[in-house]
Motif scaffolding. Structure first.
Motif, PDB file in Angstrom:
ATOM      1  N   TYR A   1      -1.909  -3.140  -8.723  1.00  0.00           N
ATOM      2  CA  TYR A   1      -1.090  -4.317  -8.971  1.00  0.00           C
ATOM      3  C   TYR A   1      -1.792  -5.199  -9.974  1.00  0.00           C
ATOM      4  N   PRO A   2      -1.136  -5.764 -10.946  1.00  0.00           N
ATOM      5  CA  PRO A   2       0.308  -5.808 -11.132  1.00  0.00           C
ATOM      6  C   PRO A   2       0.869  -4.725 -12.054  1.00  0.00           C
ATOM      7  N   VAL A   3       0.053  -3.737 -12.501  1.00  0.00           N
ATOM      8  CA  VAL A   3       0.567  -2.706 -13.411  1.00  0.00           C
ATOM      9  C   VAL A   3       0.226  -1.316 -12.862  1.00  0.00           C
ATOM     10  N   ILE A   4       1.248  -0.464 -12.785  1.00  0.00           N
ATOM     11  CA  ILE A   4       1.056   0.932 -12.381  1.00  0.00           C
ATOM     12  C   ILE A   4       1.571   1.817 -13.515  1.00  0.00           C
ATOM     13  N   TYR A   5       0.741   2.766 -13.935  1.00  0.00           N
ATOM     14  CA  TYR A   5       1.106   3.698 -15.002  1.00  0.00           C
ATOM     15  C   TYR A   5       1.528   5.016 -14.377  1.00  0.00           C
TER      16      TYR A   5
ATOM     17  N   SER B   1       0.831  -1.211   0.000  1.00  0.00           N
ATOM     18  CA  SER B   1       0.000   0.000   0.000  1.00  0.00           C
ATOM     19  C   SER B   1       0.863   1.258   0.000  1.00  0.00           C
ATOM     20  N   ASP B   2       2.048   1.206   0.616  1.00  0.00           N
ATOM     21  CA  ASP B   2       2.971   2.348   0.572  1.00  0.00           C
ATOM     22  C   ASP B   2       3.374   2.663  -0.866  1.00  0.00           C
ATOM     23  N   ILE B   3       3.614   1.617  -1.650  1.00  0.00           N
ATOM     24  CA  ILE B   3       4.007   1.795  -3.058  1.00  0.00           C
ATOM     25  C   ILE B   3       2.856   2.421  -3.835  1.00  0.00           C
ATOM     26  N   LEU B   4       1.648   1.938  -3.616  1.00  0.00           N
ATOM     27  CA  LEU B   4       0.489   2.511  -4.309  1.00  0.00           C
ATOM     28  C   LEU B   4       0.280   3.973  -3.926  1.00  0.00           C
TER      29      LEU B   4
ATOM     30  N   ARG C   1       0.479   7.234  -6.456  1.00  0.00           N
ATOM     31  CA  ARG C   1      -0.580   8.248  -6.576  1.00  0.00           C
ATOM     32  C   ARG C   1      -0.021   9.651  -6.359  1.00  0.00           C
ATOM     33  N   GLN C   2       0.899   9.804  -5.384  1.00  0.00           N
ATOM     34  CA  GLN C   2       1.533  11.106  -5.138  1.00  0.00           C
ATOM     35  C   GLN C   2       2.293  11.587  -6.363  1.00  0.00           C
TER      36      GLN C   2
END
Length: 142
Positions: free
Chosen positions: A48-52, A33-36, A40-41
């Motif tokens: 997950y598994p893809v972040i744009y 959740s820290d990564i997500l 967003r910031q």
């Protein structure tokens, strides 16, 4: 079980970064959740598994954040196998007593497979060289 994440920058010359078999991406880990939140910031979207991410620079910033989390999680008791100058993490292993005892041999074998010794483990120029190393490493040391 495989824990994967793919970062994709948007734009004409977009970069991609792939992380495979990294335990910090497990649903139960707080780092996930820290990564997500960090994504967003930085103006990123996806899950997950893809972040744009909106730019290559934002991708690099999130990648650095992730790699610091991986390094903090693993410390000196683990090592990673990466490809393409660290752009793709394909495996992370804990250093068992057997591995610690054989570390010199493992390093030599990684070099024979065209791997480069890095502070966090071994980096290979291409996936097939890393695969050859991983197959023999797993057979002999896991």
């Amino acid at each position: 079980m495989s824990y994967e994440l793919k970062l994709v920058a948007e734009g004409r010359y977009a970069e991609t970064r792939i992380y495979e078999n990294c335990y910090i991406f497990c649903e139960q880990r707080p780092e996930r959740s820290d990564i997500l939140n960090k994504a967003r910031q930085l103006g990123g979207n996806g899950n997950y598994p893809v972040i744009y991410l909106p730019t290559n620079e934002k991708l690099h910033e999130l990648a650095l954040y992730i790699e610091e989390l991986i390094a903090n999680d693993t410390g000196r008791t683990t090592f990673s196998i990466t490809v393409d100058e660290g752009k793709r993490i394909i495996a992370t292993f804990r250093k068992s007593h057997k591995i610690e005892k054989s570390w010199k041999t493992i390093r030599e074998y990684a070099i024979l497979c065209n791997g480069k010794v890095t502070g966090a483990g071994f980096d290979f120029p291409e996936i097939n060289k890393a695969s050859i190393f991983l197959q023999n490493f797993c057979k002999d040391f896991l």
